[in-house]
Design a protein around this motif. Structure first.
Motif, PDB file in Angstrom:
ATOM      1  N   ASP A  79      60.815  57.490  25.535  1.00  0.00           N
ATOM      2  CA  ASP A  79      60.630  58.867  25.075  1.00  0.00           C
ATOM      3  C   ASP A  79      60.203  59.758  26.239  1.00  0.00           C
ATOM      4  N   ASN A  80      60.600  61.005  26.171  1.00  0.00           N
ATOM      5  CA  ASN A  80      60.321  61.992  27.216  1.00  0.00           C
ATOM      6  C   ASN A  80      60.859  61.554  28.570  1.00  0.00           C
ATOM      7  N   HIS A  81      61.948  60.784  28.534  1.00  0.00           N
ATOM      8  CA  HIS A  81      62.624  60.320  29.754  1.00  0.00           C
ATOM      9  C   HIS A  81      61.670  59.550  30.669  1.00  0.00           C
ATOM     10  N   SER A  82      60.909  58.640  30.083  1.00  0.00           N
ATOM     11  CA  SER A  82      59.905  57.892  30.830  1.00  0.00           C
ATOM     12  C   SER A  82      60.156  56.391  30.768  1.00  0.00           C
ATOM     13  N   GLY A 135      63.699  58.916  18.711  1.00  0.00           N
ATOM     14  CA  GLY A 135      63.277  59.375  20.044  1.00  0.00           C
ATOM     15  C   GLY A 135      64.385  59.203  21.071  1.00  0.00           C
ATOM     16  N   ASP A 136      63.969  58.997  22.312  1.00  0.00           N
ATOM     17  CA  ASP A 136      64.922  58.842  23.406  1.00  0.00           C
ATOM     18  C   ASP A 136      65.321  57.382  23.570  1.00  0.00           C
TER      19      ASP A 136
END
Length: 90
Positions: A9-12, A37-38
Motif C-alpha cells: 500500500d502507498n507504493h511501499s 489496496g495496492d
C-alpha cells in the motif's frame, strides 16, 4: 505470530510486521491496484523478483509456518510463485 507483513500500500516495500524483515527486489516491478489496496506487479522478465531475507525459523523442524498471498497471473507461462531456500542462490 505474524513475522512479516508487506501490503505494498502507498507504493511501499516496507515490512509493517514487528520484526521489520529485510527485503530486496530487482527487475521490472511496478505498483498497481490490488484486490484490496495496492499490489506489486512483476513483469515477466527473467530475474524480476521480490525477496524476504532472514526468516531464520522458516523450514526449521518443529516450527510451523504459512505463507499467504493474492496473485493474479497475466500470462500463462512457467513461473515460480514462492521459492524457499537456505541461501540467496538456493
Amino acid at each position: 505470530t505474524l513475522t512479516a507483513y508487506i501490503s505494498f500500500d502507498n507504493h511501499s516495500f516496507e515490512d509493517r510486521g514487528a520484526l521489520q524483515i529485510a527485503r530486496s527486489y530487482t527487475g521490472s516491478l511496478n505498483f498497481t491496484a490490488g484486490r484490496v489496496g495496492d499490489a506489486l506487479q512483476i513483469y515477466p522478465i527473467v530475474y524480476s523478483f521480490f525477496q524476504l531475507e532472514g526468516l531464520v525459523l522458516l523450514g526449521t523442524s518443529g516450527q510451523p509456518y504459512s505463507i499467504s498471498l493474492w496473485i493474479r497471473p497475466d500470462l500463462r507461462r512457467n513461473a515460480t510463485i514462492v521459492h524457499v531456500a537456505a541461501n540467496s542462490i538456493g
